[in-house]
Design a protein around this motif. Structure first.
Motif, PDB file in Angstrom:
ATOM      1  N   GLU A 184       0.832  -1.198   0.000  1.00  0.00           N
ATOM      2  CA  GLU A 184       0.000   0.000   0.000  1.00  0.00           C
ATOM      3  C   GLU A 184       0.871   1.255   0.000  1.00  0.00           C
ATOM      4  OE1 GLU A 184      -2.399   0.182   3.495  1.00  0.00           O
ATOM      5  OE2 GLU A 184      -3.378   2.040   2.896  1.00  0.00           O
ATOM      6  N   ILE A 225      -2.852  -5.501  -3.310  1.00  0.00           N
ATOM      7  CA  ILE A 225      -2.254  -4.505  -2.418  1.00  0.00           C
ATOM      8  C   ILE A 225      -1.841  -5.212  -1.121  1.00  0.00           C
ATOM      9  CG2 ILE A 225      -2.617  -2.363  -1.128  1.00  0.00           C
ATOM     10  CD1 ILE A 225      -2.465  -1.896  -4.137  1.00  0.00           C
ATOM     11  N   PHE A 257      -2.016  -4.403   3.547  1.00  0.00           N
ATOM     12  CA  PHE A 257      -3.097  -3.422   3.517  1.00  0.00           C
ATOM     13  C   PHE A 257      -3.536  -3.041   4.933  1.00  0.00           C
ATOM     14  CE2 PHE A 257      -7.502  -1.988   3.317  1.00  0.00           C
ATOM     15  CZ  PHE A 257      -7.343  -0.937   2.439  1.00  0.00           C
ATOM     16  N   LEU A 284      -7.066   4.907  -3.029  1.00  0.00           N
ATOM     17  CA  LEU A 284      -6.811   3.497  -3.333  1.00  0.00           C
ATOM     18  C   LEU A 284      -7.732   2.960  -4.425  1.00  0.00           C
ATOM     19  CD1 LEU A 284      -4.831   1.410  -2.093  1.00  0.00           C
ATOM     20  CD2 LEU A 284      -6.867   0.367  -1.107  1.00  0.00           C
ATOM     21  N   VAL A 341      -7.009  -7.171  -2.005  1.00  0.00           N
ATOM     22  CA  VAL A 341      -6.274  -6.557  -0.910  1.00  0.00           C
ATOM     23  C   VAL A 341      -5.847  -7.658   0.048  1.00  0.00           C
ATOM     24  CG1 VAL A 341      -7.357  -4.262  -1.037  1.00  0.00           C
ATOM     25  CG2 VAL A 341      -8.338  -6.000   0.448  1.00  0.00           C
TER      26      VAL A 341
END
Ligand code: C2E
Ligand code: MG
Ligand code: MG
Ligand code: MG
Length: 287
Positions: free
Chosen positions: A152, A178, A181, A191, A199
């Motif tokens: 992130e 990501i 996270f 985002l 995520v």
């Protein structure tokens, strides 16, 4: 000398290397050499569907066995590689090795539906990054088998470049996850502009699920948000059954962690894929 400090030396070594220019230079030189002689290896940690406990993919994790210092953690040598301009070569090596190993063993696209590779923010820096990523996956015809994990923080810090490269790669069917996270404090509005598929909830929030109400709330909130955005969610660092049960109950699609499987080298991974995986079945009974 770090080497003579006994079993705990790695931590001591990590610490002193931060302040010691000589050891930093030496470790950089050693890393360069390890890359040139291809004496690094890739470990694979399986990821599982929370519902069926079937393997959904593996995450490639780089391993370095230093001739004098033993295993050096990627948390030490990846930042070093980033500072010293070696990260592109590292990413090349991991992609090339993982694709070659998994393809030769006939695992990718069969027992293992997806290969996740960690990439650094620095992989997005140069003007040639899109082409360099494309070259890395040349040997694969179906790029939906590939997933990139970007933290992130890296994604947000270098938003313009990351956005351009990820958008191009995702058009070519590469999955984007990501990583870590929840640790980057990024706003949802930023985002959601990124073209992402998944995520990965940071281990820090998973760890205290059994005891910490605040962390349970954070995890539930991430899950609700990700569902609203139609994203897959994977929980990392799952070590206890209670964590797996909580994540599953609240709709987390995938699980990864020592409870299910450790990172392993190719031979062990082959055996794992061919085994009954009976320890996973006990996790299935609970709803
Ligand atoms: P990450 O991408 O968040 O990877 C997860 C880390 O958690 C891995 O550590 C993994 O071995 C560890 N882990 C997995 N399950 C559990 C669990 O149940 N409990 C606990 N306590 N840990 C678990 P590892 O392999 O030491 O890697 C550390 C970090 O180094 C990675 O974090 C990633 O940021 C970076 N890294 C590793 N390999 C690469 C690579 O090839 N390229 C890049 N750019 N970064 C890498
Ligand atoms: Mg990762
Ligand atoms: Mg992570
Ligand atoms: Mg991490």
């Amino acid at each position: 000398e770090a080497k003579s400090l006994g079993p705990g030396y790695l931590r001591v070594y990590d610490h002193f290397f931060g302040e010691n220019v000589h050891s930093r230079l030496q470790l950089t030189a050693d890393l360069k050499q390890a890359l040139e002689t291809k004496s690094l290896s890739v470990a694979y940690q399986p990821q599982f569907c929370a519902q069926s406990m079937k393997i959904t993919g593996v995450e490639a994790l780089l391993r370095w066995h230093h001739p004098e210092h033993g295993q050096v953690s990627p948390d030490t040598f990846i930042p070093l590689a980033e500072q010293q301009g070696l990260i592109g070569d590292i990413t090349d090596f991991v992609c090339q090795t993982a694709i070659a190993e998994l393809s030769t063993a006939d695992l990718l696209g069969t027992s293992i539906p997806r290969l996740s590779v960690n990439v650094s923010g620095h992989d997005f820096d140069d003007d040639n990054s899109i082409q360099r990523f494309r070259n890395r996956f040349e040997a694969i015809t179906d790029w939906s088998l590939i997933q990139l994990e970007i933290t992130e923080t890296a994604a947000i810090n270098n938003f313009e470049k990351t956005f351009a490269v990820l958008t191009s790669l995702r058009k070519a069917k590469i999955n984007i996850s990501i990583d870590d996270f929840g640790t980057g404090y990024s706003s949802l509005s930023v985002l959601r502009k990124l073209p992402i598929d998944e995520v990965k909830i940071d281990r820090a929030f998973i760890r205290d699920i059994p005891t910490n109400e605040d962390d349970r709330t954070i995890v539930r909130t991430i899950l609700a948000m990700a569902h609203a955005l139609d994203l897959r969610v994977i929980g990392e660092g799952v070590e206890y059954k209670a964590q797996a049960e909580f994540l599953k109950k609240h709709g987390c699609s995938e699980l990864q962690g020592y409870l299910l499987a450790h990172p392993m080298l190719l031979e062990e991974l082959k055996a794992f894929c061919n085994s009954e995986q009976s320890h996973l079945k006990s996790l299935l009974v609970v709803n």
